[in-house]
Design a protein around this motif. Structure first.
Motif, short mmCIF file in Angstrom:
data_model
loop_
_atom_site.label_atom_id
_atom_site.label_comp_id
_atom_site.label_asym_id
_atom_site.label_seq_id
_atom_site.Cartn_x
_atom_site.Cartn_y
_atom_site.Cartn_z
N MET A 257 26.21 -34.16 31.77
CA MET A 257 26.99 -34.18 33.00
C MET A 257 28.46 -34.24 32.62
O MET A 257 28.89 -35.10 31.88
N SER A 258 29.26 -33.33 33.07
CA SER A 258 30.67 -33.32 32.73
C SER A 258 31.43 -34.27 33.62
O SER A 258 31.15 -34.43 34.79
N SER A 259 32.44 -34.92 33.07
CA SER A 259 33.25 -35.86 33.85
C SER A 259 34.43 -35.14 34.47
O SER A 259 34.87 -34.10 34.01
N THR A 260 34.95 -35.73 35.55
CA THR A 260 36.11 -35.16 36.22
C THR A 260 37.33 -35.31 35.32
O THR A 260 37.53 -36.33 34.69
N LYS A 261 38.18 -34.30 35.29
CA LYS A 261 39.37 -34.37 34.48
C LYS A 261 40.33 -35.40 35.05
O LYS A 261 40.56 -35.47 36.24
N VAL A 262 40.92 -36.17 34.16
CA VAL A 262 41.79 -37.25 34.58
C VAL A 262 42.98 -36.72 35.37
O VAL A 262 43.44 -37.34 36.32
N LYS A 263 43.50 -35.55 35.01
CA LYS A 263 44.71 -35.04 35.66
C LYS A 263 44.50 -34.78 37.15
O LYS A 263 45.48 -34.64 37.89
N LYS A 264 43.27 -34.73 37.60
CA LYS A 264 43.00 -34.52 39.02
C LYS A 264 43.24 -35.79 39.83
O LYS A 264 43.28 -35.75 41.04
N ILE A 265 43.34 -36.93 39.17
CA ILE A 265 43.58 -38.20 39.85
C ILE A 265 45.06 -38.54 39.71
O ILE A 265 45.53 -38.79 38.60
N PRO A 266 45.81 -38.55 40.80
CA PRO A 266 47.25 -38.83 40.71
C PRO A 266 47.55 -40.16 40.05
O PRO A 266 46.88 -41.16 40.29
N PHE A 267 48.56 -40.16 39.19
CA PHE A 267 49.07 -41.36 38.54
C PHE A 267 48.05 -42.02 37.60
O PHE A 267 48.18 -43.20 37.27
N ALA A 268 47.05 -41.27 37.20
CA ALA A 268 46.06 -41.82 36.26
C ALA A 268 46.59 -41.71 34.84
O ALA A 268 47.23 -40.74 34.46
N ARG A 269 46.32 -42.73 34.04
CA ARG A 269 46.72 -42.67 32.65
C ARG A 269 45.71 -41.86 31.85
O ARG A 269 44.57 -41.66 32.28
N GLU A 270 46.10 -41.40 30.69
CA GLU A 270 45.22 -40.55 29.89
C GLU A 270 44.19 -41.36 29.11
O GLU A 270 43.08 -40.89 28.86
N GLU A 271 44.55 -42.59 28.74
CA GLU A 271 43.64 -43.39 27.92
C GLU A 271 42.53 -43.99 28.77
O GLU A 271 42.77 -44.43 29.90
N PRO A 272 41.31 -44.04 28.25
CA PRO A 272 40.22 -44.72 28.97
C PRO A 272 40.56 -46.18 29.20
O PRO A 272 41.24 -46.81 28.38
N TYR A 273 40.08 -46.71 30.29
CA TYR A 273 40.33 -48.12 30.62
C TYR A 273 39.26 -48.99 29.97
O TYR A 273 38.07 -48.67 30.03
N ASP A 274 39.68 -50.07 29.34
CA ASP A 274 38.75 -50.97 28.65
C ASP A 274 38.24 -52.01 29.64
O ASP A 274 38.82 -53.09 29.80
N TYR A 275 37.15 -51.70 30.31
CA TYR A 275 36.58 -52.57 31.33
C TYR A 275 35.76 -53.68 30.67
O TYR A 275 34.99 -53.42 29.74
N ASP A 276 35.90 -54.88 31.16
CA ASP A 276 35.15 -56.02 30.64
C ASP A 276 33.83 -56.16 31.40
O ASP A 276 33.79 -56.71 32.49
N TYR A 277 32.76 -55.66 30.81
CA TYR A 277 31.45 -55.70 31.47
C TYR A 277 30.82 -57.10 31.44
O TYR A 277 29.81 -57.33 32.10
N ASN A 278 31.42 -58.01 30.69
CA ASN A 278 30.91 -59.37 30.62
C ASN A 278 31.66 -60.32 31.54
O ASN A 278 31.44 -61.52 31.50
N ARG A 279 32.54 -59.77 32.37
CA ARG A 279 33.34 -60.61 33.26
C ARG A 279 32.46 -61.34 34.28
O ARG A 279 31.30 -60.99 34.51
N GLU A 280 33.04 -62.36 34.87
CA GLU A 280 32.37 -63.08 35.94
C GLU A 280 32.17 -62.13 37.13
O GLU A 280 32.94 -61.19 37.34
N LEU A 281 31.12 -62.39 37.91
CA LEU A 281 30.86 -61.59 39.10
C LEU A 281 31.09 -62.47 40.34
O LEU A 281 30.15 -63.04 40.89
N PRO A 282 32.35 -62.58 40.77
CA PRO A 282 32.62 -63.41 41.95
C PRO A 282 31.98 -62.80 43.18
O PRO A 282 31.85 -61.58 43.29
N PRO A 283 31.55 -63.63 44.14
CA PRO A 283 30.95 -63.10 45.37
C PRO A 283 31.88 -62.11 46.07
O PRO A 283 33.09 -62.34 46.16
#
Length: 240
Positions: free
Chosen positions: A1-27
């Motif tokens: 599955m191909s991903s959407t090109k970043v340039k199609k999203i205004p003001f998006a940075r080129e580098e992938p975002y480092d999301y913390d998947y171990n973060r707390e899950l607040p309600p």
């Protein structure tokens, strides 16, 4: 599955975002309920009219996976608005590219979205999905992964097994959902019909105890997509 090109999203940075998947899950339920009036305004602006059917099939407690077809960027909001009286906390997967735009990232983090990498197996998003479901909440996953811009009939061929992988690992039931839009692509504000189907118990998904067979994932995915397509067909004749 191909991903959407970043340039199609205004003001998006080129580098992938480092999301913390171990973060707390607040309600998120209170936040979601507080903004539902705004969600309603957006939904009714987006569509000429919106109909909801089968809401009696949506339970008021217990975790489950919502599996709709995907044809519009508003689909998560359309579904959440329809379920508002059930007062369920809904978390949903979004393409990881959205997190590269700060303004989208902040919004999605606030209302219960989290990123998934669509171009490769994403064990981190699956583990986070398991935590969400183990907390008794609702997980929204689009089996097709991306929008069908032609608004066509949902098909087994268009789906991926990620949602069923989560269902297998968490032994969670699945609620199929059909979203039907007026197929006239020139209509920028089409009519929308949302149908919530009968819950598919985990036992009916066909997984063997202690086994991890890819063909079982494919079979379970086909079962869910067939249920979605059956509901979608109920509204097909309206727009012929």
């Amino acid at each position: 599955m191909s991903s959407t090109k970043v340039k199609k999203i205004p003001f998006a940075r080129e580098e992938p975002y480092d999301y913390d998947y171990n973060r707390e899950l607040p309600p998120r339920l209170k936040t979601q309920m507080n903004v539902m009036w705004l969600v309603g305004l957006m939904v009714h602006h987006e569509f000429e009219r919106v109909e909801y059917h089968g809401l009696e099939n949506v339970p008021t407690e217990g975790s489950f996976i919502l599996c709709p077809n995907h044809c519009d960027g508003f689909d998560p909001f359309t579904i959440a608005y329809g379920m508002r009286k059930k007062k369920r906390e809904i978390w949903f997967m979004c393409k990881s590219e959205f997190w590269q735009a700060f303004y989208i990232r902040v919004l999605l983090d606030w209302i219960g979205g989290f990123p998934v990498h669509r171009d490769r197996p994403d064990l981190d998003s699956i583990k986070l999905s398991e935590r969400i479901l183990n907390n008794g909440n609702v997980l929204l996953v689009f089996p097709q992964g991306t929008r069908d811009r032609l608004r066509g009939r949902p098909s087994v061929e268009s789906a991926f097994p990620g949602a069923m992988l989560v269902a297998r690992e968490t032994r969670t039931p699945v609620l199929p959902v059909s979203i039907h839009l007026d197929p006239d692509l020139n209509n920028k504000h089409p009519a929308c019909v949302v149908r919530f189907g009968k819950m598919i118990p985990y036992e009916d998904l066909g997984f063997s105890e202690g086994k991890r067979r890819s063909r079982e994932l494919k079979s379970a995915t086909a079962l869910v997509m067939d249920r979605i397509a059956e509901m979608w067909d109920l509204d097909r004749e309206k727009y012929q």
